[in-house]
Enzyme design. Structure first.
Site, short mmCIF file in Angstrom:
data_model
loop_
_atom_site.label_atom_id
_atom_site.label_comp_id
_atom_site.label_asym_id
_atom_site.label_seq_id
_atom_site.Cartn_x
_atom_site.Cartn_y
_atom_site.Cartn_z
N ARG A 120 0.83 -1.21 0.00
CA ARG A 120 0.00 0.00 0.00
C ARG A 120 0.86 1.27 0.00
NH1 ARG A 120 -4.17 -0.28 4.48
NH2 ARG A 120 -4.61 1.82 3.70
N ASN B 288 -8.15 9.25 6.46
CA ASN B 288 -7.22 8.64 5.52
C ASN B 288 -5.80 8.63 6.07
OD1 ASN B 288 -9.44 8.53 3.94
ND2 ASN B 288 -8.86 10.19 2.58
N ASN C 16 -20.80 12.72 -1.86
CA ASN C 16 -20.47 11.31 -2.04
C ASN C 16 -21.04 10.86 -3.39
OD1 ASN C 16 -20.37 8.30 -1.66
ND2 ASN C 16 -19.88 8.86 0.45
N HIS D 180 -6.73 8.31 11.83
CA HIS D 180 -6.32 6.89 11.78
C HIS D 180 -4.84 6.72 11.49
CE1 HIS D 180 -10.81 5.70 11.00
NE2 HIS D 180 -10.56 5.96 12.26
N CYS E 97 14.45 -0.17 21.75
CA CYS E 97 14.01 -1.23 22.68
C CYS E 97 13.91 -2.60 22.02
CB CYS E 97 12.67 -0.85 23.31
SG CYS E 97 11.26 -1.08 22.22
N GLY F 60 -16.78 11.73 0.92
CA GLY F 60 -16.21 10.44 0.52
C GLY F 60 -15.97 9.47 1.66
N THR F 61 -16.94 9.37 2.56
CA THR F 61 -16.81 8.34 3.60
C THR F 61 -18.13 7.58 3.73
OG1 THR F 61 -16.41 7.88 5.94
CG2 THR F 61 -17.32 10.05 5.45
C1 BJW Z 1 -16.56 8.72 -3.17
C2 BJW Z 1 -15.78 8.69 -4.33
C3 BJW Z 1 -15.54 9.92 -4.99
C4 BJW Z 1 -15.94 6.66 -3.55
N1 BJW Z 1 -16.06 11.04 -4.49
N2 BJW Z 1 -17.07 9.84 -2.71
C5 BJW Z 1 -19.81 1.58 17.74
C6 BJW Z 1 -20.66 0.70 17.11
C7 BJW Z 1 -20.17 -0.43 16.43
C8 BJW Z 1 -18.81 -0.69 16.40
C9 BJW Z 1 -17.98 0.17 17.02
C10 BJW Z 1 -18.47 1.28 17.69
N3 BJW Z 1 -17.41 1.98 18.19
C11 BJW Z 1 -16.27 1.35 17.84
C12 BJW Z 1 -16.58 0.23 17.14
C13 BJW Z 1 -15.60 -0.73 16.56
C14 BJW Z 1 -14.92 -0.23 15.31
C15 BJW Z 1 -15.99 0.16 14.30
O1 BJW Z 1 -16.30 1.30 14.09
N4 BJW Z 1 -16.55 -0.83 13.62
C16 BJW Z 1 -17.59 -0.56 12.60
C17 BJW Z 1 -17.02 -0.90 11.22
C18 BJW Z 1 -18.81 -1.33 12.95
N5 BJW Z 1 -14.04 0.89 15.62
C19 BJW Z 1 -12.80 0.71 16.07
O2 BJW Z 1 -12.35 -0.41 16.31
C20 BJW Z 1 -11.98 1.96 16.33
N6 BJW Z 1 -11.41 1.95 17.62
C21 BJW Z 1 -12.16 2.11 18.73
O3 BJW Z 1 -13.35 2.24 18.69
O4 BJW Z 1 -11.41 2.09 19.89
C22 BJW Z 1 -12.11 2.14 21.13
C23 BJW Z 1 -12.01 0.82 21.83
C24 BJW Z 1 -10.86 0.05 21.71
C25 BJW Z 1 -10.79 -1.16 22.34
C26 BJW Z 1 -11.88 -1.62 23.06
C27 BJW Z 1 -13.01 -0.85 23.17
C28 BJW Z 1 -13.07 0.41 22.56
C29 BJW Z 1 -10.80 2.01 15.37
C30 BJW Z 1 -11.21 2.06 13.95
C31 BJW Z 1 -9.95 2.07 13.05
C32 BJW Z 1 -10.31 1.96 11.57
N7 BJW Z 1 -9.15 1.65 10.85
C33 BJW Z 1 -9.21 1.64 9.38
C34 BJW Z 1 -7.85 1.13 8.85
C35 BJW Z 1 -6.78 2.23 9.02
C36 BJW Z 1 -5.43 1.76 8.61
C37 BJW Z 1 -5.35 1.34 7.17
O5 BJW Z 1 -5.64 2.14 6.25
O6 BJW Z 1 -4.98 0.21 6.93
O7 BJW Z 1 -9.49 2.95 8.87
S1 BJW Z 1 -10.54 0.66 8.73
C38 BJW Z 1 -10.91 1.72 7.37
O8 BJW Z 1 -12.23 2.29 7.54
C39 BJW Z 1 -9.91 2.90 7.49
C40 BJW Z 1 -10.78 4.05 7.14
O9 BJW Z 1 -10.22 5.25 7.64
C41 BJW Z 1 -12.11 3.69 7.78
C42 BJW Z 1 -13.29 4.43 7.18
O10 BJW Z 1 -13.47 4.08 5.84
P1 BJW Z 1 -13.97 5.20 4.79
O11 BJW Z 1 -12.94 6.24 4.68
O12 BJW Z 1 -15.34 5.63 5.12
O13 BJW Z 1 -13.92 4.37 3.42
P2 BJW Z 1 -15.04 3.44 2.74
O14 BJW Z 1 -14.37 2.63 1.73
O15 BJW Z 1 -15.85 2.75 3.76
O16 BJW Z 1 -16.02 4.50 2.04
C43 BJW Z 1 -15.62 5.26 0.92
C44 BJW Z 1 -16.75 6.17 0.51
O17 BJW Z 1 -16.31 7.01 -0.54
C45 BJW Z 1 -17.99 5.43 0.01
O18 BJW Z 1 -19.14 5.97 0.66
C46 BJW Z 1 -18.03 5.75 -1.50
O19 BJW Z 1 -19.36 5.85 -2.01
C47 BJW Z 1 -17.35 7.10 -1.52
N8 BJW Z 1 -16.66 7.46 -2.78
N9 BJW Z 1 -15.43 7.42 -4.64
C48 BJW Z 1 -16.83 11.01 -3.41
N10 BJW Z 1 -14.81 9.99 -6.18
ZN ZN Z 2 10.85 0.82 20.96
#
Ligand code: BJW
Ligand code: ZN
Length: 259
Positions: free
Chosen positions: A71, A104, A230, A133, A167, A204-205
Site C-alpha cells: 500500500r 485517511n 459522495n 487513523h 528497545c 467520501g466516507t
Molecule cells: C466517493 C468517491 C468519490 C468513492 N467522491 N465519494 C460503535 C458501534 C459499532 C462498532 C464500534 C463502535 N465503536 C467502535 C466500534 C468498533 C470499530 C468500528 O467502528 N466498527 C464498525 C465498522 C462497525 N471501531 C474501532 O475499532 C476503532 N477503535 C475504537 O473504537 O477504539 C475504542 C475501543 C478500543 C478497544 C476496546 C473498546 C473500545 C478504530 C477504527 C480504526 C479503523 N481503521 C481503518 C484502517 C486504518 C489503517 C489502514 O488504512 O490500513 O481505517 S478501517 C478503514 O475504515 C480505514 C478508514 O479510515 C475507515 C473508514 O473508511 P472510509 O474512509 O469511510 O472508506 P469506505 O471505503 O468505507 O467508504 C468510501 C466512501 O467514498 C464510500 O461511501 C463511497 O461511495 C465514496 N466514494 N469514490 C466522493 N470519487
Molecule cells: Zn521501541
C-alpha cells in the site's frame, strides 16, 4: 445536476465562519487510492481481520507488513487530486476557520497543503489535517511507541522484521487498527472543532467506522449544518441537511473555490 447542487451548497459554505471538512477514502479515489468498502474496495479482496487488527500483527507480522508495504508503494505513485487541492486552498484563504479532519492514512491532504501553501506563498499550517487513523508513511514501535519514517516500503518481500533501535520491539505501521484507541488528543481536537462548526462537510466516507463517524453527528447536535458529498447515499444521508451526489474532484472545486 451536480453543478446546480454544488452551487447551492456553495452559498451555505460561503456564509459559514467555522467549518470542519471531514474526509474518507472516497476523497482519494480519484487519485487512484483504493477505498475500503466499495465494489473494488480493499476489504472485498483482503480480509480485514488478517491485516488490520493488533491480533493479526501478533499472529503474522510479516504478512501484515508486506501488505502495508504494498500500500505504501501504491500511494507513493499517487498525487493529490482537485478535491484535496480545493480543500487545502479553501483552508488557507483566511476567510474563515477550517479544520480538516481525515480518516485517511495516505498523506494526500498534507501534500495538498504544501502545494497550496507554495502557490499562496504562505505556511501550510491551517490546511494541515488532523489524521484520525494515523499515517501510512510512518512506523511506530510496538514496544515503546517511538515514531519513525517507515522502514518497509514498496512491494518487496519482508525478510527481516524491522525492530526498534531503542528497545528492539517490532516496528509496525503508525495506523489505527480495529479495536485500537485513536490518539486521544487528536480525537479531542476533532470533536471540539465539530462542536464549534457552523458547517460540517462530509466527503467520501461510508460513515460506518466509529468514533470517527460521530463527527458530523456532533455538529448536527450542536445546531450546525451537515453537508455530504459522495458518489452514492450513505447511512449519513438521512441525517445530513444536504447531500450532493457526485465525485469529490468534480464537486469540491465548484463548491469551495471562490466561496
Ligand atoms: C466517493 C468517491 C468519490 C468513492 N467522491 N465519494 C460503535 C458501534 C459499532 C462498532 C464500534 C463502535 N465503536 C467502535 C466500534 C468498533 C470499530 C468500528 O467502528 N466498527 C464498525 C465498522 C462497525 N471501531 C474501532 O475499532 C476503532 N477503535 C475504537 O473504537 O477504539 C475504542 C475501543 C478500543 C478497544 C476496546 C473498546 C473500545 C478504530 C477504527 C480504526 C479503523 N481503521 C481503518 C484502517 C486504518 C489503517 C489502514 O488504512 O490500513 O481505517 S478501517 C478503514 O475504515 C480505514 C478508514 O479510515 C475507515 C473508514 O473508511 P472510509 O474512509 O469511510 O472508506 P469506505 O471505503 O468505507 O467508504 C468510501 C466512501 O467514498 C464510500 O461511501 C463511497 O461511495 C465514496 N466514494 N469514490 C466522493 N470519487
Ligand atoms: Zn521501541
Amino acid at each position: 445536476m451536480v453543478t446546480d447542487e454544488a452551487a447551492r451548497a456553495r452559498e451555505l459554505v460561503s456564509a459559514a465562519r467555522r467549518l470542519v471538512v471531514f474526509t474518507g477514502a472516497g476523497v482519494s479515489a480519484e487519485s487512484g487510492v483504493p477505498t475500503f468498502r466499495g465494489a473494488d474496495g480493499l476489504w472485498k479482496s483482503h480480509r480485514v481481520e488478517e491485516l488490520a487488527t493488533p491480533e493479526a500483527f501478533a499472529r503474522d507480522p510479516r504478512t501484515v507488513l508486506e501488505w502495508y508495504g504494498w500500500r505504501r508503494g501504491l500511494v507513493s505513485e499517487c498525487s493529490p487530486n482537485p478535491a484535496h487541492l480545493a480543500i487545502a486552498r479553501f483552508a488557507l484563504d483566511g476567510r474563515r476557520r477550517v479544520t480538516i479532519v481525515t480518516q485517511n492514512v495516505d498523506g494526500l491532504h498534507r501534500r495538498a497543503a504544501m502545494t497550496a501553501a507554495a502557490e499562496l506563498a504562505t505556511q501550510p499550517g491551517p490546511a494541515e489535517p488532523l489524521e484520525l487513523h494515523g499515517a501510512l508513511h510512518r512506523d511506530r514501535c510496538s514496544g515503546c511507541g517511538r515514531r519513525s519514517e517507515a522502514v518497509v516500503g514498496g512491494s518487496a518481500v519482508v525478510r527481516e522484521l524491522p525492530r526498534c533501535p531503542a528497545c528492539d520491539a517490532l516496528l509496525r505501521p503508525d495506523v489505527v487498527w480495529f479495536g485500537e484507541m485513536l490518539d486521544a488528543s487528536v480525537l479531542k481536537r476533532a470533536f471540539e472543532s465539530a462542536h464549534e462548526a457552523d458547517v460540517c462537510l462530509v466527503v467520501g466516507t461510508s460513515a460506518l467506522v466509529y468514533p470517527a463517524a460521530s463527527i458530523p453527528q456532533i455538529t448536527a447536535r450542536a445546531g450546525g449544518i451537515v453537508m455530504e458529498i459522495n458518489v452514492e447515499a450513505t447511512p449519513l444521508s438521512d441525517v445530513a441537511d444536504h447531500t450532493v451526489i457526485g465525485a469529490a474532484g468534480a464537486v469540491l472545486p465548484i463548491m469551495l473555490e471562490g466561496s
